[in-house]
Design an enzyme around this catalytic site. Structure first.
Site, PDB file in Angstrom:
ATOM      1  N   LYS A  60       3.045 -15.093   2.245  1.00  0.00           N
ATOM      2  CA  LYS A  60       3.401 -15.942   1.111  1.00  0.00           C
ATOM      3  C   LYS A  60       4.909 -16.134   1.136  1.00  0.00           C
ATOM      4  O   LYS A  60       5.637 -15.679   0.237  1.00  0.00           O
ATOM      5  CB  LYS A  60       2.927 -15.303  -0.205  1.00  0.00           C
ATOM      6  CG  LYS A  60       1.444 -15.439  -0.452  1.00  0.00           C
ATOM      7  CD  LYS A  60       1.029 -16.846  -0.914  1.00  0.00           C
ATOM      8  CE  LYS A  60       1.453 -17.103  -2.348  1.00  0.00           C
ATOM      9  NZ  LYS A  60       1.111 -18.507  -2.746  1.00  0.00           N
ATOM     10  N   TYR A  86       0.820  -1.212   0.000  1.00  0.00           N
ATOM     11  CA  TYR A  86       0.000   0.000   0.000  1.00  0.00           C
ATOM     12  C   TYR A  86       0.860   1.269   0.000  1.00  0.00           C
ATOM     13  O   TYR A  86       0.427   2.314  -0.457  1.00  0.00           O
ATOM     14  CB  TYR A  86      -0.903   0.042   1.240  1.00  0.00           C
ATOM     15  CG  TYR A  86      -2.237  -0.640   1.059  1.00  0.00           C
ATOM     16  CD1 TYR A  86      -2.314  -1.995   0.744  1.00  0.00           C
ATOM     17  CD2 TYR A  86      -3.420   0.060   1.221  1.00  0.00           C
ATOM     18  CE1 TYR A  86      -3.533  -2.617   0.587  1.00  0.00           C
ATOM     19  CE2 TYR A  86      -4.651  -0.556   1.077  1.00  0.00           C
ATOM     20  CZ  TYR A  86      -4.700  -1.889   0.755  1.00  0.00           C
ATOM     21  OH  TYR A  86      -5.905  -2.504   0.608  1.00  0.00           O
ATOM     22  N   ASP A 146      -2.897 -17.871   0.634  1.00  0.00           N
ATOM     23  CA  ASP A 146      -3.900 -18.467  -0.272  1.00  0.00           C
ATOM     24  C   ASP A 146      -4.601 -19.641   0.411  1.00  0.00           C
ATOM     25  O   ASP A 146      -5.816 -19.815   0.293  1.00  0.00           O
ATOM     26  CB  ASP A 146      -3.261 -18.872  -1.612  1.00  0.00           C
ATOM     27  CG  ASP A 146      -2.036 -19.772  -1.465  1.00  0.00           C
ATOM     28  OD1 ASP A 146      -1.466 -19.839  -0.353  1.00  0.00           O
ATOM     29  OD2 ASP A 146      -1.656 -20.417  -2.455  1.00  0.00           O
ATOM     30  N   ASP A 190      -6.476  -7.025   3.818  1.00  0.00           N
ATOM     31  CA  ASP A 190      -7.591  -6.385   3.127  1.00  0.00           C
ATOM     32  C   ASP A 190      -8.493  -7.452   2.519  1.00  0.00           C
ATOM     33  O   ASP A 190      -9.716  -7.438   2.688  1.00  0.00           O
ATOM     34  CB  ASP A 190      -7.033  -5.454   2.039  1.00  0.00           C
ATOM     35  CG  ASP A 190      -8.125  -4.728   1.281  1.00  0.00           C
ATOM     36  OD1 ASP A 190      -9.063  -4.235   1.945  1.00  0.00           O
ATOM     37  OD2 ASP A 190      -8.059  -4.661   0.049  1.00  0.00           O
ATOM     38  N   ASP A 207     -12.303  -9.060   3.995  1.00  0.00           N
ATOM     39  CA  ASP A 207     -13.549  -9.029   3.211  1.00  0.00           C
ATOM     40  C   ASP A 207     -14.152 -10.430   3.145  1.00  0.00           C
ATOM     41  O   ASP A 207     -15.369 -10.608   3.292  1.00  0.00           O
ATOM     42  CB  ASP A 207     -13.276  -8.549   1.768  1.00  0.00           C
ATOM     43  CG  ASP A 207     -13.585  -7.071   1.580  1.00  0.00           C
ATOM     44  OD1 ASP A 207     -13.453  -6.321   2.570  1.00  0.00           O
ATOM     45  OD2 ASP A 207     -13.964  -6.671   0.462  1.00  0.00           O
TER      46      ASP A 207
HETATM   47  C1  IPM Z   1     -10.537  -1.289   3.606  1.00  0.00           C
HETATM   48  C2  IPM Z   1     -10.749  -0.650   2.256  1.00  0.00           C
HETATM   49  C3  IPM Z   1      -9.600   0.305   1.985  1.00  0.00           C
HETATM   50  C4  IPM Z   1      -8.336  -0.522   1.878  1.00  0.00           C
HETATM   51  C5  IPM Z   1      -9.778   1.203   0.770  1.00  0.00           C
HETATM   52  C6  IPM Z   1     -11.083   1.967   0.810  1.00  0.00           C
HETATM   53  C7  IPM Z   1      -8.624   2.133   0.590  1.00  0.00           C
HETATM   54  O1  IPM Z   1     -10.908  -1.624   1.290  1.00  0.00           O
HETATM   55  O2  IPM Z   1     -10.435  -0.563   4.605  1.00  0.00           O
HETATM   56  O3  IPM Z   1     -10.487  -2.524   3.665  1.00  0.00           O
HETATM   57  O4  IPM Z   1      -8.008  -1.051   0.804  1.00  0.00           O
HETATM   58  O5  IPM Z   1      -7.649  -0.655   2.889  1.00  0.00           O
HETATM   59 MG    MG Z   2     -10.963  -3.606   2.035  1.00  0.00          MG
END
Ligand code: IPM
Ligand code: MG
Length: 368
Positions: A196, A145, A229, A253, A257
């Protein structure tokens, strides 16, 4: 050095459904001020696309300094298709990344908890997710990032090259690993660290540093390593094998999710981004719901405020040392769900559909 004002809460509602859900947090904070005589000082300002529209930048210096002074930042969400064409450095997301980086909020805590009332909302079988309680500790200020060099540049033959760099230093790995081990001790005492290391040197370093910190200071915590993975696969195969997952910025990240969907409801999950404590015991921190700005439902009063309200519960616990109040707030959320109240995203048969503000009010009435 700018001092942190201990009771200062900065609300940054942002874009999309951000303002609607943060409005409910504001009601909760005001309730604590009125009924429990807590002296939170609320400030509110713009961040993200809405700030870009007004000031030409997603984060003004003024707001950044307010953030530096605040013990707690409550962020709603940033971004949306409206700003797709905006130049990269001015995109709404840059505000979020600048706050994380400049405030040194290196530890991102993302709990994925399956609420018993919503077991059937998950796309996975109820027996796979019932009782699920995972905590993802994501490194938040390093890795790909932020690594340099980065950019898009022309190369020979009229081609262009996009470059991002994945880097980690030992100390960056060790400080976030410490957070994961400390939190594991208060839970089921198990950490699975994901990288990884089979293809990335930075992943190999990650694994080695986590292991040696464990052997030095956290022998009593059960540690294992997993390739990222494989972790993604194991999360849907058998998610209850996990207690604390420790991982880097990018894998965190993605895995967070994925983990959030095990619970069936993105609208319920809070997060905390924590910095280090200074010598006076002060810490900067930002709290935000995991869900994004959801522009498709913005302004309709249907967004679920629970993730934001639970994010404030995390603020009470981690920044303000108000564990009892945090528990009361979490319990109030459970009770509203027990009453069958549901916002649209978690609506199911025989339940009562309520709006964003009705859900906020119901939770506050349970606090009484
Ligand atoms: C998160 C989001 C952010 C990230 C974006 C909005 C920059 O996806 O907080 O998970 O990638 O960290
Ligand atoms: Mg995210």
């Amino acid at each position: 050095m700018i001092k942190v004002k201990k009771r200062r809460v900065l609300l940054l509602p942002g874009d999309g459904i951000g303002p609607e859900v943060i409005a409910e947090v504001k009601k909760v904070i005001n309730w604590f001020n009125d009924k429990k005589s807590l002296d939170f000082e609320i400030e509110e300002d713009l961040v993200g696309g809405i700030s870009f529209d007004k000031h030409g930048t997603p984060l003004t210096d003024e707001v950044f300094y307010k953030a530096l002074e605040s013990a707690v930042i409550m962020l709603g969400a940033v971004g949306g298709p409206k700003w797709d064409g905006v130049e990269f450095s001015k995109k709404p997301e840059r505000a979020l990344l600048k706050l994380r980086k400049e405030l040194k909020l290196f530890a991102n805590l993302r709990p994925a908890i399956c609420f018993e009332q919503l077991v059937n909302a998950s796309t996975l079988k109820p027996e796979i997710v019932s009782g699920l309680d995972i905590l993802i500790v994501r490194e938040l200020t390093g890795g790909v990032y932020f690594g340099e060099p980065r950019g898009i540049k022309p190369i020979e033959n009229g081609e262009r090259k996009g470059v991002n760099t994945h880097t980690y230093t030992s100390s960056e790995i060790i400080r976030v690993a410490r957070v994961a081990f400390d939190l594991a001790k208060k839970r089921s005492n198990r950490v699975i660290s994901c990288e990884k290391s089979n293809v990335m040197e930075a992943g190999q370093l990650w694994k080695e540093e986590v292991q040696s910190l464990h052997d030095k200071d956290y022998k009593d915590v059960e540690l294992s390593h997993m390739l990222a993975d494989n972790c993604a696969m194991q999360l849907v195969r058998n998610p209850k094998q996990f207690d604390v997952i420790l991982t880097d910025n990018l894998f965190g990240d993605m895995l967070s999710d994925e983990a959030s969907m095990l619970t069936g409801s993105l609208g319920l999950l809070p997060s905390a981004s924590l910095g280090a404590k200074n010598k006076d015991g002060e810490m900067r921190a930002m709290y935000e719901p995991i869900h994004g700005s959801a522009p498709d439902i913005a302004g309709k009063g249907v967004a679920n405020p629970i993730a934001s309200i639970l994010s404030f519960a995390m603020a009470l616990r981690y920044s303000l040392d108000l564990d009892k109040e945090a528990e009361a707030l979490e319990k109030a959320v459970q009770e509203a769900l027990n009453d069958g109240l549901r916002t649209k995203d978690i609506m199911s048969d025989k339940m009562k559909e309520v709006s964003t503000s009705q859900m906020g009010d119901a939770i506050i009435s349970k606090l009484q």
